[in-house]
Design a protein around this motif. Structure first.
Motif, PDB file in Angstrom:
ATOM      1  N   GLU A   2      50.909  41.975  38.408  1.00  0.00           N
ATOM      2  CA  GLU A   2      51.188  40.537  38.310  1.00  0.00           C
ATOM      3  C   GLU A   2      51.698  39.977  39.637  1.00  0.00           C
ATOM      4  OE1 GLU A   2      50.316  38.574  35.772  1.00  0.00           O
ATOM      5  OE2 GLU A   2      49.468  40.376  34.878  1.00  0.00           O
ATOM      6  N   TRP A   3      52.515  40.758  40.329  1.00  0.00           N
ATOM      7  CA  TRP A   3      53.060  40.316  41.628  1.00  0.00           C
ATOM      8  C   TRP A   3      51.931  39.943  42.582  1.00  0.00           C
ATOM      9  CZ3 TRP A   3      57.486  38.981  43.987  1.00  0.00           C
ATOM     10  CH2 TRP A   3      57.497  38.961  45.392  1.00  0.00           C
ATOM     11  N   ASP A   4      50.914  40.746  42.587  1.00  0.00           N
ATOM     12  CA  ASP A   4      49.794  40.540  43.496  1.00  0.00           C
ATOM     13  C   ASP A   4      49.081  39.203  43.247  1.00  0.00           C
ATOM     14  OD1 ASP A   4      48.299  41.802  45.672  1.00  0.00           O
ATOM     15  OD2 ASP A   4      46.622  41.795  44.254  1.00  0.00           O
ATOM     16  N   LYS A   5      49.178  38.687  42.036  1.00  0.00           N
ATOM     17  CA  LYS A   5      48.482  37.451  41.667  1.00  0.00           C
ATOM     18  C   LYS A   5      49.340  36.196  41.836  1.00  0.00           C
ATOM     19  CE  LYS A   5      45.468  39.801  38.397  1.00  0.00           C
ATOM     20  NZ  LYS A   5      45.815  41.175  38.430  1.00  0.00           N
ATOM     21  N   LEU A   6      50.635  36.386  42.117  1.00  0.00           N
ATOM     22  CA  LEU A   6      51.534  35.236  42.249  1.00  0.00           C
ATOM     23  C   LEU A   6      51.267  34.447  43.524  1.00  0.00           C
ATOM     24  CD1 LEU A   6      54.996  36.778  41.266  1.00  0.00           C
ATOM     25  CD2 LEU A   6      53.659  35.120  39.937  1.00  0.00           C
ATOM     26  N   ALA A  52      48.636  49.886  44.866  1.00  0.00           N
ATOM     27  CA  ALA A  52      49.922  50.408  44.396  1.00  0.00           C
ATOM     28  C   ALA A  52      49.963  50.551  42.879  1.00  0.00           C
ATOM     29  CB  ALA A  52      51.063  49.496  44.864  1.00  0.00           C
ATOM     30  N   TYR A  53      49.203  49.732  42.175  1.00  0.00           N
ATOM     31  CA  TYR A  53      49.150  49.793  40.713  1.00  0.00           C
ATOM     32  C   TYR A  53      48.838  51.205  40.230  1.00  0.00           C
ATOM     33  CZ  TYR A  53      47.101  49.234  36.049  1.00  0.00           C
ATOM     34  OH  TYR A  53      46.799  49.376  34.724  1.00  0.00           O
ATOM     35  N   LEU A  95      56.425  48.896  35.434  1.00  0.00           N
ATOM     36  CA  LEU A  95      56.302  48.719  36.878  1.00  0.00           C
ATOM     37  C   LEU A  95      54.838  48.457  37.256  1.00  0.00           C
ATOM     38  CD1 LEU A  95      57.565  48.634  39.664  1.00  0.00           C
ATOM     39  CD2 LEU A  95      57.358  51.133  39.759  1.00  0.00           C
ATOM     40  N   ALA A  96      53.922  49.150  36.619  1.00  0.00           N
ATOM     41  CA  ALA A  96      52.494  48.935  36.889  1.00  0.00           C
ATOM     42  C   ALA A  96      52.107  47.494  36.574  1.00  0.00           C
ATOM     43  CB  ALA A  96      51.649  49.901  36.062  1.00  0.00           C
ATOM     44  N   VAL A 115      47.478  58.151  38.816  1.00  0.00           N
ATOM     45  CA  VAL A 115      46.205  57.583  39.273  1.00  0.00           C
ATOM     46  C   VAL A 115      45.170  57.698  38.166  1.00  0.00           C
ATOM     47  CG1 VAL A 115      44.306  57.780  40.930  1.00  0.00           C
ATOM     48  CG2 VAL A 115      46.675  57.996  41.713  1.00  0.00           C
ATOM     49  N   ARG A 116      45.022  58.863  37.605  1.00  0.00           N
ATOM     50  CA  ARG A 116      43.997  59.046  36.569  1.00  0.00           C
ATOM     51  C   ARG A 116      44.305  58.225  35.333  1.00  0.00           C
ATOM     52  NH1 ARG A 116      44.392  65.002  33.831  1.00  0.00           N
ATOM     53  NH2 ARG A 116      45.795  64.353  32.207  1.00  0.00           N
ATOM     54  N   THR A 117      45.574  58.152  34.968  1.00  0.00           N
ATOM     55  CA  THR A 117      45.978  57.381  33.792  1.00  0.00           C
ATOM     56  C   THR A 117      45.721  55.896  33.988  1.00  0.00           C
ATOM     57  OG1 THR A 117      47.698  59.020  33.332  1.00  0.00           O
ATOM     58  CG2 THR A 117      47.917  56.872  32.265  1.00  0.00           C
ATOM     59  N   ARG A 118      46.166  55.355  35.119  1.00  0.00           N
ATOM     60  CA  ARG A 118      45.988  53.923  35.395  1.00  0.00           C
ATOM     61  C   ARG A 118      44.508  53.571  35.530  1.00  0.00           C
ATOM     62  NH1 ARG A 118      50.136  52.491  33.369  1.00  0.00           N
ATOM     63  NH2 ARG A 118      52.009  53.378  34.245  1.00  0.00           N
TER      64      ARG A 118
END
Length: 103
Positions: free
Chosen positions: A83-87, A68-69, A77-78, A8-11
């Motif tokens: 990208e999946w969310d934008k399809l 989820a990212y 995976l991130a 979480v902190r990294t992303r």
């Protein structure tokens, strides 16, 4: 056992800086009080505190990524989750079919 990396902190730091947000501005845009926004975001990014799910959801909305990212430990995976969310729906159906998941 070594210290476990907190995705979480990294992303959060990764996407915030990539999108050009200051900690303060992101916090304010996510609904955190302007006087504590910078400090709270800093605590999230350093791992001192972890945002609760609703706060993380508001942050995700501002940054235009799925919640989820933030939980993905793997960089690839991130990116895939983001990208999946934008399809478009049709593209998602085609990918699911290829993966054997139907529609």
């Amino acid at each position: 056992m070594g210290q476990i990396r907190n995705p979480v902190r990294t992303r959060l730091k990764e996407i915030r800086t990539a999108m050009g947000y200051s900690q303060r501005q992101l916090g304010i845009d996510a609904g955190i009080d302007e006087f504590s926004a910078s400090a709270r975001m800093n605590q999230y990014e350093t791992g001192k505190h972890v945002p609760d799910f609703l706060t993380l959801k508001r942050i995700a909305l501002v940054l235009d990524v799925p919640v989820a990212y933030f939980y993905c430990e793997d960089d690839n995976l991130a990116k895939l989750v983001s990208e999946w969310d934008k399809l478009p729906r049709l593209a998602k159906r085609k990918i699911k079919a290829v993966l054997g998941g139907g529609s």
